[in-house]
Scaffold this motif. Structure first.
Motif, short mmCIF file in Angstrom:
data_model
loop_
_atom_site.label_atom_id
_atom_site.label_comp_id
_atom_site.label_asym_id
_atom_site.label_seq_id
_atom_site.Cartn_x
_atom_site.Cartn_y
_atom_site.Cartn_z
N SER A 17 0.79 -1.23 0.00
CA SER A 17 0.00 0.00 0.00
C SER A 17 0.82 1.29 0.00
O SER A 17 0.27 2.37 -0.22
CB SER A 17 -0.92 0.02 1.22
OG SER A 17 -0.16 -0.02 2.42
N ALA A 18 2.13 1.19 0.25
CA ALA A 18 2.92 2.42 0.38
C ALA A 18 4.41 2.14 0.24
O ALA A 18 4.87 1.02 0.49
CB ALA A 18 2.64 3.08 1.73
N ASP A 39 5.88 7.56 -0.13
CA ASP A 39 4.69 8.02 0.58
C ASP A 39 5.05 8.44 2.00
O ASP A 39 4.39 9.29 2.60
CB ASP A 39 3.66 6.89 0.65
CG ASP A 39 3.24 6.41 -0.73
OD1 ASP A 39 2.62 7.19 -1.46
OD2 ASP A 39 3.57 5.26 -1.08
N GLU A 70 -0.11 5.94 11.47
CA GLU A 70 -0.62 5.00 10.49
C GLU A 70 -0.88 5.76 9.20
O GLU A 70 -1.70 6.69 9.15
CB GLU A 70 -1.91 4.32 10.96
CG GLU A 70 -2.39 3.27 9.96
CD GLU A 70 -3.49 2.37 10.50
OE1 GLU A 70 -3.95 1.50 9.74
OE2 GLU A 70 -3.88 2.54 11.67
N ILE A 71 -0.15 5.39 8.16
CA ILE A 71 -0.21 6.08 6.88
C ILE A 71 -0.35 5.05 5.77
O ILE A 71 0.50 4.16 5.63
CB ILE A 71 1.06 6.93 6.65
CG1 ILE A 71 1.27 7.90 7.82
CG2 ILE A 71 0.98 7.68 5.32
CD1 ILE A 71 2.67 8.40 7.95
N LYS A 72 -1.42 5.15 5.03
CA LYS A 72 -1.67 4.26 3.89
C LYS A 72 -1.48 2.78 4.25
O LYS A 72 -0.87 2.02 3.51
CB LYS A 72 -0.76 4.64 2.72
CG LYS A 72 -1.12 5.97 2.08
CD LYS A 72 -0.43 6.16 0.75
CE LYS A 72 -0.95 7.40 0.04
NZ LYS A 72 -0.36 7.56 -1.30
N GLY A 73 -1.98 2.40 5.39
CA GLY A 73 -1.94 1.00 5.79
C GLY A 73 -0.65 0.54 6.44
O GLY A 73 -0.52 -0.63 6.80
#
Length: 215
Positions: A17-18, A39, A70-73
């Protein structure tokens, strides 16, 4: 997910996801950071060979200290440590980061300069992949690095922050990778990139030496 070594203490962690970049460096190390986008960017401490945020393109979320994010999963936990054995009085603070995503738990120790206490070790419980400085001098010495690997107990250890022929004279007093490998006593697995899934983790400690990506 996969891990690419950008050199010095910098890595690109590519989760589903990132994308995360740890400790982007400037040209003072003797070579340039490859062109990268991310990201998330994590900074272990504010020295120019670890905090060159401007070298990373895109609009990343920059994490520069302790806390839980918590950033982009991707769950990122920053833990307060020090860059020396004198509670930061010599070189300041250092943040250890733990990344949780894709069912993996990955730790980047930054420029850790001291042994970890029991509470800190408990916070690193269950780490699957450990990125650890092994060049000594301004971070933990080789024997302490090896002792720390054994205490944390990862499945895979990836060395960083050691002297290479490409490094500038600023890093001439650091130890070479071969010194760490010899003292650890494990035959290294050499890779251009580490592609890993939870099911792929080895039962016994594995030393993975990553080739520096220089494009």
């Amino acid at each position: 997910m996969d891990i690419t070594y950008l050199g010095h203490s910098s890595f690109l962690l590519k989760f589903k996801s990132a994308k995360v970049i740890c400790d982007p460096f400037d040209k003072s190390v003797g070579f340039s950071l490859p062109k990268t986008t991310a990201d998330i960017v994590t900074i272990s401490h504010d020295h120019k060979d670890h905090n060159n945020i401007e070298a990373v393109s895109g609009e990343p979320m920059v994490i520069n200290g302790p806390g839980e994010y918590e950033i982009k999963g991707v769950v990122v936990t920053g833990l307060t440590t020090f860059h020396d054995e004198n509670q930061g009085k010599d070189r300041g603070k250092n943040t250890v980061y733990v990344f949780n995503a894709d069912d993996l738990r990955i730790c980047h120790l930054g420029d850790l300069g001291h042994e970890l206490n029991e509470k800190q070790l408990n916070e690193l419980d269950g780490v699957d992949i450990l990125m650890i400085p092994v060049g000594g001098d301004t971070s933990i010495e080789i024997k302490k690095a090896i002792a720390l690997v054994k205490k944390i107990g990862p499945s895979i250890v990836v060395p960083m922050h050691y002297k290479t022929k490409e490094h500038s004279s600023l890093f001439k007093t650091k130890a070479k990778l071969s010194e760490f490998v010899d003292q650890l006593g494990i035959e290294p697995r050499k890779e251009k990139k580490l592609k890993i899934k939870k099911l792929d983790l080895p039962e016994e400690l594995q030393l993975v030496v990553l080739e520096r990506y220089a494009k």
